[in-house]
Design an enzyme around this catalytic site. Structure first.
Site, short mmCIF file in Angstrom:
data_model
loop_
_atom_site.label_atom_id
_atom_site.label_comp_id
_atom_site.label_asym_id
_atom_site.label_seq_id
_atom_site.Cartn_x
_atom_site.Cartn_y
_atom_site.Cartn_z
N ASP A 280 0.82 -1.19 0.00
CA ASP A 280 0.00 0.00 0.00
C ASP A 280 0.87 1.26 0.00
O ASP A 280 1.84 1.34 0.75
CB ASP A 280 -0.86 -0.04 1.27
CG ASP A 280 -2.03 0.92 1.24
OD1 ASP A 280 -2.86 0.82 0.32
OD2 ASP A 280 -2.12 1.77 2.15
N GLU B 14 2.16 -0.08 -4.64
CA GLU B 14 1.19 0.91 -5.13
C GLU B 14 1.79 2.31 -4.99
O GLU B 14 2.29 2.66 -3.92
CB GLU B 14 -0.09 0.84 -4.29
CG GLU B 14 -1.14 1.82 -4.78
CD GLU B 14 -2.05 2.39 -3.68
OE1 GLU B 14 -3.15 2.86 -4.02
OE2 GLU B 14 -1.65 2.38 -2.49
N HIS C 3 -10.17 -1.39 -5.97
CA HIS C 3 -11.17 -1.02 -4.95
C HIS C 3 -11.22 0.49 -4.71
O HIS C 3 -12.05 0.94 -3.93
CB HIS C 3 -10.83 -1.73 -3.65
CG HIS C 3 -9.51 -1.26 -3.09
ND1 HIS C 3 -8.30 -1.50 -3.72
CD2 HIS C 3 -9.21 -0.53 -1.99
CE1 HIS C 3 -7.33 -0.95 -3.02
NE2 HIS C 3 -7.85 -0.34 -1.97
N ASP C 4 -10.32 1.25 -5.32
CA ASP C 4 -10.32 2.71 -5.15
C ASP C 4 -10.87 3.42 -6.38
O ASP C 4 -10.96 4.66 -6.37
CB ASP C 4 -8.89 3.23 -4.93
CG ASP C 4 -8.29 2.74 -3.62
OD1 ASP C 4 -9.04 2.56 -2.65
OD2 ASP C 4 -7.06 2.56 -3.57
C1 GLC Z 1 -4.29 2.95 -0.68
C2 GLC Z 1 -5.47 2.01 -0.67
C3 GLC Z 1 -6.69 2.75 -0.25
C4 GLC Z 1 -6.45 3.27 1.16
C5 GLC Z 1 -5.17 4.11 1.23
C6 GLC Z 1 -4.76 4.30 2.65
O1 GLC Z 1 -4.39 3.93 -1.65
O2 GLC Z 1 -5.59 1.38 -1.92
O3 GLC Z 1 -7.84 1.97 -0.29
O4 GLC Z 1 -7.54 4.04 1.57
O5 GLC Z 1 -4.10 3.48 0.58
O6 GLC Z 1 -4.30 3.09 3.19
#
Ligand code: GLC
Length: 547
Positions: free
Chosen positions: A203, A245, A319-320
């Site tokens: 993440d 990510e 999921h975002d």
């Molecule tokens: C990333 C996740 C997201 C989350 C954020 C904070 O972007 O994909 O869903 O809210 O990190 O952890």
């Protein structure tokens, strides 16, 4: 590199499960691990090679698990550690790896570390987080705001300091500059790896090297030093996959993370192709009309940047993000065909494709009419900000319906029956009423269903090295309606051509593409030749292997 030396994750198709919304086995309205296990045969049949599992750790679920309260336990609503081990084993027997989500930029404010950190400056855990004394005016050290709204600094009376939380007050940032903290994280990662998982999705990885004092948060000064250390201490020597990510990574910086000799990660999730569609001022809440040339430019740049070194991830959904067929395709009349087109175009580029649950049946965005139907904390934070700026409620709802994260989070649509077959209880978030028509049972019963194309693509990838390794060459970069490219390996050559528009068009085929061959996959009828004057149906896409 020898073909058979290719790592498994280059030949595999990934599939993201958002556990909360995938399948509920016990009727509490929340998806769970036994529910996932019950669908492993479905996933195996789809041909996927690994599951990226969004967080299942114990969590107060303010951000649906991206706020972890215990890194070594499973959230009770999702099951137990035994269930998790069973998932790993059951998946393994179907040749599917489980990739865990690693959220280590921050914890939940309910993590024991944070509770101790807030109780005393003397506690060792205090130094696991980022604390600063008040600024000269007694207020926060600087005016940084949080991603989900409000200030990034929060006062804790007991220690007389502010803590830093870049996402929300419930998600305090860990201090990666502290070597003891880093050692704890590596230890925890090894604990999961030893349980037999197939790797990690990391993440917001590009935030780990941040320096709050100079306000360098993304791709900060210590990032690569820490990622290399993490690799040495955890991933090195294990046959696992790592995907970081990053909303900040660019084609220029990507090789720093996933270059062959860097010893960091295998690939990154980048978002340049997503962000190209956002408004300069209002971001995703006011998307620009889709522009194929702009979109191709970004994807082709990424293909070029990682041609010889590094590796791409290929995705439009997670999921975002809103549902891909609603954003890049047509979720009305041409839903099925355009959903297949997107899959064909994405999966045949060079990289590892990721499917987000429901994408494989062409699930669409949901329309919520009232604020209380939303569950996402981002919407909550955003709402407060927008109302303060005087935005009308209906404009706010329009933006949330278009771009909000709940689009991807409504339950997986298994059947046309009550609650889409997701739960026998009341789901934590409403199901999309279009499940009556769009659902796994109906799609699978249809030989021309969307999932049939996903199965074909996953199978092709497994058996055709040219799809995995072949040289990628873009074609017609400036054409506003056609997305086309070739792949080539050891004399074997493929062409992929797609009409990204709702009109039938005539494509003046560049000479290099004209030829005959075998149709590998198509969404509007088989093709055995590419003519100089190619008539393409609305949203038609196909791949041809030249003779
Ligand atoms: C990333 C996740 C997201 C989350 C954020 C904070 O972007 O994909 O869903 O809210 O990190 O952890």
């Amino acid at each position: 590199m020898q073909r058979d030396d290719l790592p498994w994750w280059k030949k595999a198709t990934g599939y993201q499960v958002y556990p909360r919304s995938f399948c509920d086995s016990d009727g509490d309205g929340i998806g769970d691990i036994p529910g996932i296990i019950s669908k492993l045969d479905y996933l195996a049949e789809l041909g996927i090679g690994f599951i990226w599992l969004s967080p299942v750790y114990r969590s107060p679920m303010r951000d649906n698990g991206y706020d972890i309260a215990d890194y070594r336990d499973i959230a009770p609503e999702f099951g137990t550690l035994d269930d998790f081990d069973r998932l790993v084993t059951e998946a393994r027997t179907r040749d599917i790896g489980i990739v865990m989500d690693l959220v280590v930029n921050h914890t939940s404010n309910e993590h024991d570390w944070f509770k101790k950190a807030c109780a005393s400056r003397e506690a060792p855990e205090h130094a696991f987080y980022i604390w600063r004394d008040p600024g000269p005016d007694g207020g926060p050290p600087n005016d940084r705001t949080a991603i989900f709204g409000g200030p990034a600094w929060h006062w804790v009376e007991a220690v007389g300091q502010y803590y830093f939380a870049y996402f929300s007050a419930h998600q305090p940032d860990l201090d990666w500059q502290n070597p003891d903290l880093r050692a704890e994280i590596y230890d925890m990662m090894n604990w999961w790896l030893d349980r037999g998982i197939a790797g990690f999705r990391m993440d917001v990885v590009s935030l780990l090297g941040k320096d709050v004092d100079t306000d360098r948060l993304e791709e900060g000064p210590y990032l690569h030093e820490y990622l290399q250390e993490m690799h040495r201490q955890t991933l090195a020597g294990r046959d696992v996959v790592s995907v970081g990510e990053s909303w900040a990574v660019t084609p220029r910086t990507a090789p720093l993370y996933c270059g062959r000799d860097r010893g960091e990660l295998d690939m990154v999730f980048q978002f340049n192709h997503v962000g190209q569609g956002w408004d300069e001022t209002f971001g995703k809440w006011k998307p620009k009309p889709f522009d194929l040339v702009r979109f191709k430019r970004v994807l082709f740049d990424w293909q070029r940047a990682l041609t010889d070194d590094g590796w791409n991830s290929l995705f439009l959904s997670n999921h975002d993000l809103p549902r891909q067929v609603s954003v890049y395709g047509d979720d009305g009349r041409w839903r099925v065909r355009s959903a297949k087109m997107l899959a064909i175009v994405m999966h045949l580029m060079k990289g590892t494709p990721f499917v987000y649950q429901g994408e494989e049946i062409g699930m669409t965005n949901v329309v919520f009419e009232r604020l209380d139907q939303f569950r996402d904390l981002e919407i909550e934070g955003r709402y407060a900000e927008m109302m303060a700026q005087g935005l009308a409620m209906e404009d706010f709802l329009a933006g949330a319906n278009l771009s909000g994260r709940d689009n991807a989070r409504v339950p997986m649509q298994w059947t046309g029956g009550p609650q889409a077959g997701f739960t026998t209880g009341t789901p934590w978030i409403e199901v999309n009423p279009n499940h009556a028509e769009i659902n796994v049972a109906a799609d699978r019963a249809d030989p021309d269903g969307v999932s049939a194309t996903y199965r074909t693509l996953a199978g092709l990838r497994r058996r055709m090295p040219v799809i995995v390794q072949g040289h990628f060459a873009p074609v017609t970069e400036d054409d506003p309606r056609v997305f086309a490219y070739t792949r080539e390996l050891d004399g074997e050559r493929l062409a992929v051509i797609a009409n990204f528009s709702a009109e039938a068009i005539v494509f003046q085929t560049p000479d290099e593409l004209v030829g005959e061959g075998e149709c590998l996959v198509a969404n509007a009828g088989q093709r055995t030749a590419i003519e100089a004057r190619l008539e393409l149906a609305p949203y038609e896409a196909f791949a041809l292997r030249y003779r």
